[in-house]
Write a protein that holds these residues in place. Structure first.
Motif, short mmCIF file in Angstrom:
data_model
loop_
_atom_site.label_atom_id
_atom_site.label_comp_id
_atom_site.label_asym_id
_atom_site.label_seq_id
_atom_site.Cartn_x
_atom_site.Cartn_y
_atom_site.Cartn_z
N ARG A 67 54.67 50.98 50.16
CA ARG A 67 54.40 52.25 49.64
C ARG A 67 55.35 53.26 48.36
N VAL A 68 55.78 52.46 47.23
CA VAL A 68 56.49 52.37 46.29
C VAL A 68 56.54 51.56 45.42
N GLY A 69 56.93 52.09 44.13
CA GLY A 69 56.61 51.04 42.86
C GLY A 69 56.12 51.67 42.19
N GLY A 70 56.40 51.20 40.99
CA GLY A 70 56.24 51.68 39.33
C GLY A 70 54.50 51.76 38.82
N THR A 71 53.79 51.35 37.63
CA THR A 71 52.86 50.99 37.53
C THR A 71 52.49 49.87 37.25
N ALA A 72 51.85 49.58 37.03
CA ALA A 72 51.37 48.05 36.03
C ALA A 72 50.74 48.77 34.35
N ASP A 73 51.05 48.21 33.82
CA ASP A 73 50.78 48.40 32.48
C ASP A 73 49.49 48.04 32.62
N VAL A 74 48.65 46.93 32.81
CA VAL A 74 47.12 47.16 32.69
C VAL A 74 46.86 47.11 34.19
N LEU A 75 46.09 46.93 34.90
CA LEU A 75 45.41 46.37 36.19
C LEU A 75 44.18 46.37 36.45
N PHE A 76 43.42 44.53 36.40
CA PHE A 76 42.30 44.15 36.48
C PHE A 76 42.09 43.23 38.06
N ARG A 77 40.72 43.80 37.73
CA ARG A 77 39.67 43.93 39.56
C ARG A 77 38.32 42.48 38.59
N PRO A 78 38.71 41.74 38.21
CA PRO A 78 38.01 40.65 38.06
C PRO A 78 36.44 40.83 38.75
N ALA A 79 35.30 40.47 38.27
CA ALA A 79 34.16 40.76 38.72
C ALA A 79 33.22 39.40 39.28
N ASP A 80 33.93 38.16 39.58
CA ASP A 80 33.90 37.39 39.83
C ASP A 80 34.59 35.91 39.23
N ALA A 81 35.12 34.76 39.84
CA ALA A 81 35.63 33.71 38.91
C ALA A 81 35.60 33.48 37.57
N ASP A 82 34.17 33.37 37.32
CA ASP A 82 33.90 33.28 35.71
C ASP A 82 34.12 34.35 35.11
#
Length: 317
Positions: free
Chosen positions: A36-51
C-alpha cells in the motif's frame, strides 16, 4: 486557468497506440500493492486480450518504458512513480481451463485459484500454489516455489509476447528456470501457461491445501501490509545452510524499524508497513538489513521483492 498560467504540455498517453482495453493517465499504483505504498504510473494499460496487448506493444514507441505487474503481492513501487506504461493483466488473462490432467491458466490467474481448480478436478501436484499469493505470470517470471515444490516442476509450456508484439511459445527447457530465476528475456510478457497435474484424491488434496494455509498463518504475517519474502535464500554452500531469515535474525534485525517500516517479529524475512511507511522507508530498511547481514555473516542477500520506479529521494541504509 488564468492567462498567466502555462498551458499543460502533451501527456505520454497521447503518443500511445489506440487500444480496445483501458489506458489511464497518472494512475495511482500504491493502492494496488500489498504494501500500500508507491507513486503513480505515467500510464496504466489494462489490455482487453492477447491481441490487444500484442498490437499495443508493436505500436508503442521504442523510447517508452514498459513494465508489467500482477497483483503486486511481491512488489515495491517507489514513491516517485513508474515511468512509461505499466501493464496489468486481468479479464481473459485470469481464466483457467482444464484439459485432461493439465490446466491452462492465464498469466493473470491467481496461484490460489489455480490450486483450487486443480483440487476441484482431482489433480494433485499443484497444492503448493495455494501458499503463494501471486499470479501465474509472476510464478513463471521468478520460478516461484514453496513447501518443497516450484513452478519448474509443473510447467509444460508457457506463452508470451515480446516488446515487438511477437507471440512466443516456450517449453520447460526454453524457460531456463532456476532458483527464483527465469532465463526468458525481461521484455517478454507472459500471457499464460500449461501446467501438469496428476490424478489424485480430492479430499487428500484439500487436506494438503488446508495444511499449507495453516502453516502460512502460523509462521508469516499474512494479514499485515507486507510483500512476502523479502530476500532470496542464499547458496547453502556459502551460508552453511542458513536461510535468509536466520541470517537476518542473527544480525539482530528482528523488529528493526525505519520510519513506518519494520522487520516482522513473526518472520524476519518479511518487511511490514506499519501504516504510514513510504516506499523509501521500506527499501531503506531492506538495505540496512542487507548491510548488517553482510557485516555479520559475509553473505550478500539478494532482493526477492521486485522494486520498480523512481525513488523520491536517495535510498541510504
Amino acid at each position: 486557468m488564468t492567462a498567466a498560467e502555462p498551458l499543460p504540455g502533451p501527456h505520454l498517453i497521447d503518443r500511445l497506440p489506440r487500444v480496445r482495453g483501458r489506458l489511464t493517465a497518472d494512475a495511482p499504483l500504491g493502492p494496488m500493492t500489498w504494501f500500500r505504498v508507491g507513486g503513480t504510473a505515467d500510464v496504466l494499460f489494462r489490455p482487453a486480450d492477447a491481441d490487444d496487448l500484442a498490437g499495443f506493444l508493436a505500436g508503442c514507441p521504442a523510447d517508452v518504458p514498459v513494465t508489467v505487474i500482477g497483483v503486486a503481492s511481491n512488489l515495491l513501487v517507489r514513491d516517485g512513480g513508474v515511468p512509461g506504461v505499466v501493464i496489468r493483466l486481468g479479464g481473459p488473462f485470469a481464466e483457467i481451463a482444464v484439459e485432461g490432467d493439465r490446466l491452462v491458466a492465464g498469466a493473470g490467474a491467481l496461484d490460489y485459484n489455480v490450486a483450487l481448480t486443480a483440487q476441484h478436478e482431482g489433480l494433485a501436484g499443484l497444492e503448493f500454489l495455494s501458499g503463494i499469493p501471486g499470479t501465474i505470470g509472476g510464478a513463471l517470471r521468478m520460478n516461484a516455489g514453496a513447501y518443497g515444490r516450484e513452478t519448474a516442476d509443473l510447467v509444460v509450456t508457457a506463452e508470451g509476447i515480446d516488446r515487438a508484439g511477437r507471440r512466443l511459445r516456450f517449453d520447460r527447457a526454453g524457460l531456463h528456470l532456476g532458483y527464483r530465476h527465469c532465463g526468458v528475456p525481461e521484455d517478454v510478457i507472459f500471457t499464460g501457461a500449461v501446467l501438469q497435474g496428476t490424478p489424485g484424491d480430492k479430499a487428500a488434496i484439500a487436506t494438503a491445501m488446508d495444511a499449507i494455509q495453516k502453516a502460512r498463518a502460523d509462521s508469516q504475517p499474512v494479514r499485515a501490509r507486507t510483500g512476502g519474502s523479502t530476500f532470496a535464500n542464499p547458496d547453502p554452500e556459502l551460508s552453511g545452510g542458513a536461510k535468509a531469515w536466520q541470517l537476518i535474525d542473527r544480525a539482530g534485525c528482528r523488529g528493526l524499524q525505519i520510519g513506518g517500516a519494520q522487520v516482522s517479529e513473526k518472520h524476519c524475512n518479511f518487511l511490514l508497513n506499519l501504516g504510514d511507511a513510504t516506499a523509501a522507508d521500506l527499501e531503506g530498511l531492506g538495505e540496512e538489513v542487507r548491510r548488517r547481514v553482510l557485516e555479520t555473516s559475509g553473505i550478500e542477500l539478494r532482493w526477492e521483492i521486485r522494486r520498480i520506479g523512481r525513488p523520491a529521494r536517495e535510498i541510504t541504509p
